[in-house]
Write a protein that holds these residues in place. Structure first.
Motif, PDB file in Angstrom:
ATOM      1  N   LYS A 132       0.967  -1.241   0.197  1.00 44.82           N
ATOM      2  CA  LYS A 132      -0.010  -0.083  -0.024  1.00 44.82           C
ATOM      3  C   LYS A 132       0.859   1.175  -0.114  1.00 44.82           C
ATOM      4  O   LYS A 132       1.896   1.262   0.618  1.00 44.82           O
ATOM      5  N   LYS A 133       0.418   2.246  -0.740  1.00 45.44           N
ATOM      6  CA  LYS A 133       1.179   3.260  -0.674  1.00 45.44           C
ATOM      7  C   LYS A 133       1.399   4.016   0.764  1.00 45.44           C
ATOM      8  O   LYS A 133       2.594   4.674   0.990  1.00 45.44           O
ATOM      9  N   SER A 134       0.287   3.886   1.569  1.00 46.36           N
ATOM     10  CA  SER A 134       0.481   4.321   2.891  1.00 46.36           C
ATOM     11  C   SER A 134       1.346   3.717   3.646  1.00 46.36           C
ATOM     12  O   SER A 134       1.914   4.428   4.906  1.00 46.36           O
ATOM     13  N   TYR A 186      -4.131  -9.361   2.560  1.00 51.41           N
ATOM     14  CA  TYR A 186      -3.400  -8.138   2.266  1.00 51.41           C
ATOM     15  C   TYR A 186      -4.444  -6.766   2.515  1.00 51.41           C
ATOM     16  O   TYR A 186      -3.906  -5.612   3.330  1.00 51.41           O
ATOM     17  N   LEU A 187      -5.319  -6.772   1.847  1.00 51.51           N
ATOM     18  CA  LEU A 187      -6.466  -5.632   1.970  1.00 51.51           C
ATOM     19  C   LEU A 187      -6.818  -5.588   3.359  1.00 51.51           C
ATOM     20  O   LEU A 187      -7.288  -4.280   3.871  1.00 51.51           O
ATOM     21  N   ASP A 189      -4.948  -5.979   6.021  1.00 52.35           N
ATOM     22  CA  ASP A 189      -3.868  -5.509   6.673  1.00 52.35           C
ATOM     23  C   ASP A 189      -3.332  -6.723   7.512  1.00 52.35           C
ATOM     24  O   ASP A 189      -2.519  -6.183   8.455  1.00 52.35           O
ATOM     25  N   ASP A 192       1.735  -6.748   5.398  1.00 50.11           N
ATOM     26  CA  ASP A 192       2.267  -5.591   4.832  1.00 50.11           C
ATOM     27  C   ASP A 192       2.400  -5.543   3.482  1.00 50.11           C
ATOM     28  O   ASP A 192       2.225  -4.502   2.603  1.00 50.11           O
ATOM     29  N   ARG A 205      -4.508  -6.253  -8.262  1.00 49.74           N
ATOM     30  CA  ARG A 205      -4.454  -4.794  -8.171  1.00 49.74           C
ATOM     31  C   ARG A 205      -5.419  -4.307  -8.892  1.00 49.74           C
ATOM     32  O   ARG A 205      -6.230  -3.341  -8.507  1.00 49.74           O
ATOM     33  N   ASP A 213      -4.146   3.172  -4.520  1.00 53.21           N
ATOM     34  CA  ASP A 213      -3.687   3.125  -3.293  1.00 53.21           C
ATOM     35  C   ASP A 213      -2.563   2.058  -3.176  1.00 53.21           C
ATOM     36  O   ASP A 213      -2.071   2.017  -1.747  1.00 53.21           O
ATOM     37  N   HIS A 214      -2.064   1.346  -4.106  1.00 52.07           N
ATOM     38  CA  HIS A 214      -1.391   0.120  -4.162  1.00 52.07           C
ATOM     39  C   HIS A 214      -0.298   0.409  -5.202  1.00 52.07           C
ATOM     40  O   HIS A 214      -0.736   0.822  -6.489  1.00 52.07           O
TER      41      HIS A 214
END
Length: 340
Positions: A132-134, A186-187, A189, A192, A205, A213-214
């Motif tokens: 994730k970009k976050s 993965y979605l 959480d 990671d 994706r 966002d990924h």
């Protein structure tokens, strides 16, 4: 996917089963049954999945339709069996299916120990990482201490272990069975990072509600030549599967499409095109098929490039560039032996 590690005794059992299952003559079995039995994945966007009408679609699926068209004259004469990384080889070795077309990597042990015959490379791939970009990382080299979702029954764990060891990093594995389970964890959480073939990451994706966002990180840590396979012990059946795949690659080289194949067969002056499409020679008879086997297959699903662009290309949600999978005349690795 990746190479499955089996104990020696289990590998021998696979080999014995595969040789026994192949000995009967697969072409005759398929013709008598009137159906090709094809193992695919449990669901991977672009490669093999069921649409809103419950019909199987995808790049790997269309290859099986092409084989069915070549052998039975009907691209819809296929029974598809969804398999996981663990169950795919048992399904093929036992004779439950005639062919496995399921993003499977060609490796030494699968070829020599498990007694399978790979029919060529339908997709050149490599293992990658999605985050994730976050998470705030731009490279796999920044993943020290990460929790990683890993599909069982593959060499993902070995590739991952080698890579992290070489980079002096640690990680926490979270084993998963299927791509669907991997995406869900993965979605949610639970991990990671999701790691599998880069094409599989792109396909996953593409199914996300917020795909932007990924990101798939730039590192590719392995060679994964993917392709269809059959059991050892039936060279005729292997030749059929191999030359259907080659025919679709040659068709792209020669500009033969689903739409123009009949016209090319009737008007082309190119000797290889005429042989390929059954307008001259007796090539199909060497396989126990009609001389127009390639023509029928191409008319059913198109050439290699048409299949790729329809299911995986940059105008699809999967959004994969041809890259290494461009034909050799365009700087890629897709290259078929001569049809002569």
């Amino acid at each position: 996917m990746k190479k499955m590690i089996l104990p020696v005794a289990l590998g021998a059992a696979f080999a014995a089963t595969a040789l026994s299952a192949a000995s009967a003559g697969t072409l005759e079995d398929v013709k008598e049954r009137g159906k090709l039995r094809c193992a695919v994945s449990t669901g991977l966007a672009g490669f093999s999945y069921t649409d809103e009408n419950g019909k199987w679609q995808g790049f790997d699926v269309d290859y099986c339709r092409a084989v069915a068209a070549a052998v039975l004259g009907d691209p819809d004469a296929v029974d598809f069996s969804p398999t996981t990384g663990k169950t795919r080889f048992t399904a093929l070795a036992s004779g439950e299916v005639d062919i496995l077309s399921r993003n499977t990597t060609w490796t030494f042990s699968r070829d020599a120990d498990l007694k399978f015959t790979f029919l060529g490379v339908s997709y050149y791939d490599g293992q990658g990482f999605m985050v994730k970009k976050s998470l705030g990382v731009a490279s796999a080299k920044e993943l020290d201490g990460a929790t990683v979702c890993i599909q069982t029954g593959t060499t993902t764990e070995l590739n991952l272990s080698d890579y992290f060891a070489a980079e002096g990093m640690s990680y926490e594995p979270l084993p998963i069975e299927t791509n669907t389970e991997g995406r869900q964890n993965y979605l949610a959480d639970a991990c990671d990072v999701y790691t599998t073939d880069a094409s599989g990451l792109a396909a996953s994706r593409a199914t996300f509600e917020n795909a932007d966002d990924h990101i798939v990180l730039p590192e590719i840590i392995s060679k994964e030549p993917l392709g269809p396979l059959v059991r050892h012990g039936d060279d005729q059946w292997a030749d059929i599967g191999r030359w259907v795949l080659n025919a679709m690659k040659i068709a792209e080289e020669k500009g033969i499409t689903a739409a123009n194949a009949d016209d090319m067969a009737a008007t082309s002056k190119d000797p290889e095109v005429k042989r390929l499409l059954g307008a001259s020679g007796e090539m199909g008879a060497s396989l126990g098929l009609g001389n127009d086997f390639a023509l029928v297959a191409i008319k059913s699903v198109g050439n290699y490039g048409e299949m790729f662009e329809r299911h995986l290309g940059t105008q699809t949600k999967v959004n994969l560039a041809r890259g290494l999978n461009a034909t050799w005349t365009e700087g890629g690795l897709q290259y078929a032996p001569p049809f002569r």
